[in-house]
Design a protein around this motif. Structure first.
Motif, PDB file in Angstrom:
ATOM      1  N   ASN A  15       0.802  -1.220   0.000  1.00 47.46           N
ATOM      2  CA  ASN A  15       0.000   0.000   0.000  1.00 47.46           C
ATOM      3  C   ASN A  15       0.837   1.274   0.000  1.00 47.46           C
ATOM      4  OD1 ASN A  15      -3.050  -0.724   0.355  1.00 47.46           O
ATOM      5  ND2 ASN A  15      -1.915  -2.209   1.577  1.00 47.46           N
ATOM      6  N   GLY A  16       2.140   1.129  -0.250  1.00 48.94           N
ATOM      7  CA  GLY A  16       2.996   2.301  -0.405  1.00 48.94           C
ATOM      8  C   GLY A  16       3.525   2.893   0.876  1.00 48.94           C
ATOM      9  N   TYR A  17       3.537   2.139   1.970  1.00 46.42           N
ATOM     10  CA  TYR A  17       4.039   2.635   3.254  1.00 46.42           C
ATOM     11  C   TYR A  17       5.318   1.901   3.637  1.00 46.42           C
ATOM     12  CZ  TYR A  17      -0.618   4.640   3.701  1.00 46.42           C
ATOM     13  OH  TYR A  17      -1.774   5.339   3.485  1.00 46.42           O
ATOM     14  N   LYS A  18       6.160   2.572   4.410  1.00 50.84           N
ATOM     15  CA  LYS A  18       7.406   1.972   4.881  1.00 50.84           C
ATOM     16  C   LYS A  18       7.144   1.133   6.131  1.00 50.84           C
ATOM     17  CE  LYS A  18      10.357   5.607   3.108  1.00 50.84           C
ATOM     18  NZ  LYS A  18      11.247   6.702   3.434  1.00 50.84           N
ATOM     19  N   PHE A  19       7.952   0.106   6.283  1.00 53.63           N
ATOM     20  CA  PHE A  19       7.907  -0.740   7.475  1.00 53.63           C
ATOM     21  C   PHE A  19       8.994  -0.244   8.419  1.00 53.63           C
ATOM     22  CE2 PHE A  19       8.673  -4.947   9.635  1.00 53.63           C
ATOM     23  CZ  PHE A  19       7.446  -4.984  10.289  1.00 53.63           C
ATOM     24  N   THR A  20       8.658   0.799   9.170  1.00 52.00           N
ATOM     25  CA  THR A  20       9.632   1.442  10.055  1.00 52.00           C
ATOM     26  C   THR A  20       9.875   0.595  11.303  1.00 52.00           C
ATOM     27  OG1 THR A  20       7.929   2.640  11.267  1.00 52.00           O
ATOM     28  CG2 THR A  20       8.828   3.724   9.284  1.00 52.00           C
ATOM     29  N   PRO A  21      10.969   0.841  11.989  1.00 52.32           N
ATOM     30  CA  PRO A  21      11.219   0.122  13.243  1.00 52.32           C
ATOM     31  C   PRO A  21      10.088   0.324  14.266  1.00 52.32           C
ATOM     32  CG  PRO A  21      13.208   1.250  12.530  1.00 52.32           C
ATOM     33  CD  PRO A  21      12.100   1.690  11.614  1.00 52.32           C
ATOM     34  N   GLN A  22       9.505   1.529  14.284  1.00 52.19           N
ATOM     35  CA  GLN A  22       8.416   1.800  15.216  1.00 52.19           C
ATOM     36  C   GLN A  22       7.179   0.962  14.866  1.00 52.19           C
ATOM     37  OE1 GLN A  22      10.222   4.094  13.605  1.00 52.19           O
ATOM     38  NE2 GLN A  22      11.057   5.515  15.123  1.00 52.19           N
ATOM     39  N   ARG A  23       6.855   0.871  13.590  1.00 50.06           N
ATOM     40  CA  ARG A  23       5.706   0.067  13.164  1.00 50.06           C
ATOM     41  C   ARG A  23       5.940  -1.400  13.456  1.00 50.06           C
ATOM     42  NH1 ARG A  23       4.741   3.482   7.578  1.00 50.06           N
ATOM     43  NH2 ARG A  23       3.694   5.229   8.591  1.00 50.06           N
ATOM     44  N   LYS A  24       7.166  -1.853  13.252  1.00 53.78           N
ATOM     45  CA  LYS A  24       7.508  -3.242  13.561  1.00 53.78           C
ATOM     46  C   LYS A  24       7.334  -3.505  15.055  1.00 53.78           C
ATOM     47  CE  LYS A  24      11.114  -6.699  13.414  1.00 53.78           C
ATOM     48  NZ  LYS A  24      12.519  -6.963  13.527  1.00 53.78           N
ATOM     49  N   THR A  25       7.823  -2.609  15.883  1.00 55.85           N
ATOM     50  CA  THR A  25       7.712  -2.761  17.335  1.00 55.85           C
ATOM     51  C   THR A  25       6.251  -2.806  17.767  1.00 55.85           C
ATOM     52  OG1 THR A  25       9.827  -1.650  17.687  1.00 55.85           O
ATOM     53  CG2 THR A  25       8.298  -1.694  19.558  1.00 55.85           C
ATOM     54  N   ILE A  26       5.431  -1.931  17.212  1.00 57.65           N
ATOM     55  CA  ILE A  26       4.013  -1.889  17.568  1.00 57.65           C
ATOM     56  C   ILE A  26       3.317  -3.168  17.104  1.00 57.65           C
ATOM     57  CG2 ILE A  26       1.824  -0.692  17.149  1.00 57.65           C
ATOM     58  CD1 ILE A  26       3.519   1.950  17.116  1.00 57.65           C
ATOM     59  N   ALA A  27       3.615  -3.637  15.895  1.00 57.72           N
ATOM     60  CA  ALA A  27       3.011  -4.876  15.390  1.00 57.72           C
ATOM     61  C   ALA A  27       3.386  -6.059  16.273  1.00 57.72           C
ATOM     62  CB  ALA A  27       3.429  -5.129  13.947  1.00 57.72           C
ATOM     63  N   GLU A  28       4.649  -6.151  16.656  1.00 62.28           N
ATOM     64  CA  GLU A  28       5.097  -7.243  17.523  1.00 62.28           C
ATOM     65  C   GLU A  28       4.446  -7.156  18.896  1.00 62.28           C
ATOM     66  OE1 GLU A  28       9.356  -6.890  17.357  1.00 62.28           O
ATOM     67  OE2 GLU A  28       9.474  -8.034  15.470  1.00 62.28           O
ATOM     68  N   ASN A  50      10.704   0.888  27.295  1.00 59.44           N
ATOM     69  CA  ASN A  50      11.730   0.124  26.590  1.00 59.44           C
ATOM     70  C   ASN A  50      12.049   0.663  25.199  1.00 59.44           C
ATOM     71  OD1 ASN A  50      12.030  -1.750  28.715  1.00 59.44           O
ATOM     72  ND2 ASN A  50      10.184  -2.790  28.036  1.00 59.44           N
ATOM     73  N   PHE A  51      11.160   1.506  24.671  1.00 60.68           N
ATOM     74  CA  PHE A  51      11.337   2.049  23.321  1.00 60.68           C
ATOM     75  C   PHE A  51      11.104   3.565  23.344  1.00 60.68           C
ATOM     76  CE2 PHE A  51       9.967  -2.351  22.930  1.00 60.68           C
ATOM     77  CZ  PHE A  51      10.943  -2.878  22.090  1.00 60.68           C
ATOM     78  N   PRO A  52      12.084   4.326  23.844  1.00 65.75           N
ATOM     79  CA  PRO A  52      11.897   5.775  23.976  1.00 65.75           C
ATOM     80  C   PRO A  52      11.767   6.503  22.637  1.00 65.75           C
ATOM     81  CG  PRO A  52      14.136   5.140  24.554  1.00 65.75           C
ATOM     82  CD  PRO A  52      13.376   3.875  24.334  1.00 65.75           C
ATOM     83  N   ASP A  53      12.110   5.832  21.525  1.00 60.62           N
ATOM     84  CA  ASP A  53      11.990   6.486  20.220  1.00 60.62           C
ATOM     85  C   ASP A  53      10.568   6.417  19.669  1.00 60.62           C
ATOM     86  OD1 ASP A  53      12.353   3.718  19.996  1.00 60.62           O
ATOM     87  OD2 ASP A  53      13.068   3.888  17.928  1.00 60.62           O
TER      88      ASP A  53
END
Length: 148
Positions: A15-28, A50-53
């Protein structure tokens, strides 16, 4: 968990979106907390130590995007607060309903979906393609019944 990561990554990229580290963390995180119906603020509060970013705005935007892409479903009760749960990303349709306790606000899931025949009738008779449905049952959970 690898499956949810790959599925989410694929849906985002398609769908044209990036798989950012933040999105990965939220999905997990959503995968690891399945069965809980959490608000964006609750997700942020649990992730932030644990994820201040990951900021609160990132969580809100990610949950909105995940809902748009059907990665999560939003459950809104009479209090107007949006809660989220991870969808089955295998492509299966909705397979459970929610029971909400009127006393303690606990949300329980009912796994059996008894509306398949009704959906088929609606689609056939009214030529309306159903993508999903939501059913909420209100009452008292077992614990609150015992407290009476």
């Amino acid at each position: 968990m690898e499956k949810i990561t790959q599925s989410t990554k694929e849906i985002l990229r398609r769908n044209g979106y990036k798989f950012t580290p933040q999105r990965k963390t939220i999905a997990e995180f959503l995968y690891n907390t399945q069965g809980r119906h959490m608000t964006s603020e609750e997700i942020y509060n649990e992730l932030s130590p644990n994820f201040p970013d990951i900021g609160i705005a990132t969580v809100y935007r990610t949950m909105q995007l995940f809902e748009k892409l059907r990665i999560v479903s939003r459950l809104t009760l009479d209090d107007g607060i949006s809660r989220y749960e991870l969808n089955d990303l295998s492509g299966d349709r909705h397979s459970h309903h929610h029971m909400i306790c009127l006393k303690c606000d606990k949300i329980l899931e009912f796994q059996e979906d008894l509306l398949d025949e009704l959906e088929r009738n609606i689609e056939n008779e009214l030529n309306f393609h159903i993508v999903d449905h939501s059913v909420k049952f209100y009452g008292l959970c077992n614990e609150c019944q015992l407290k009476k």
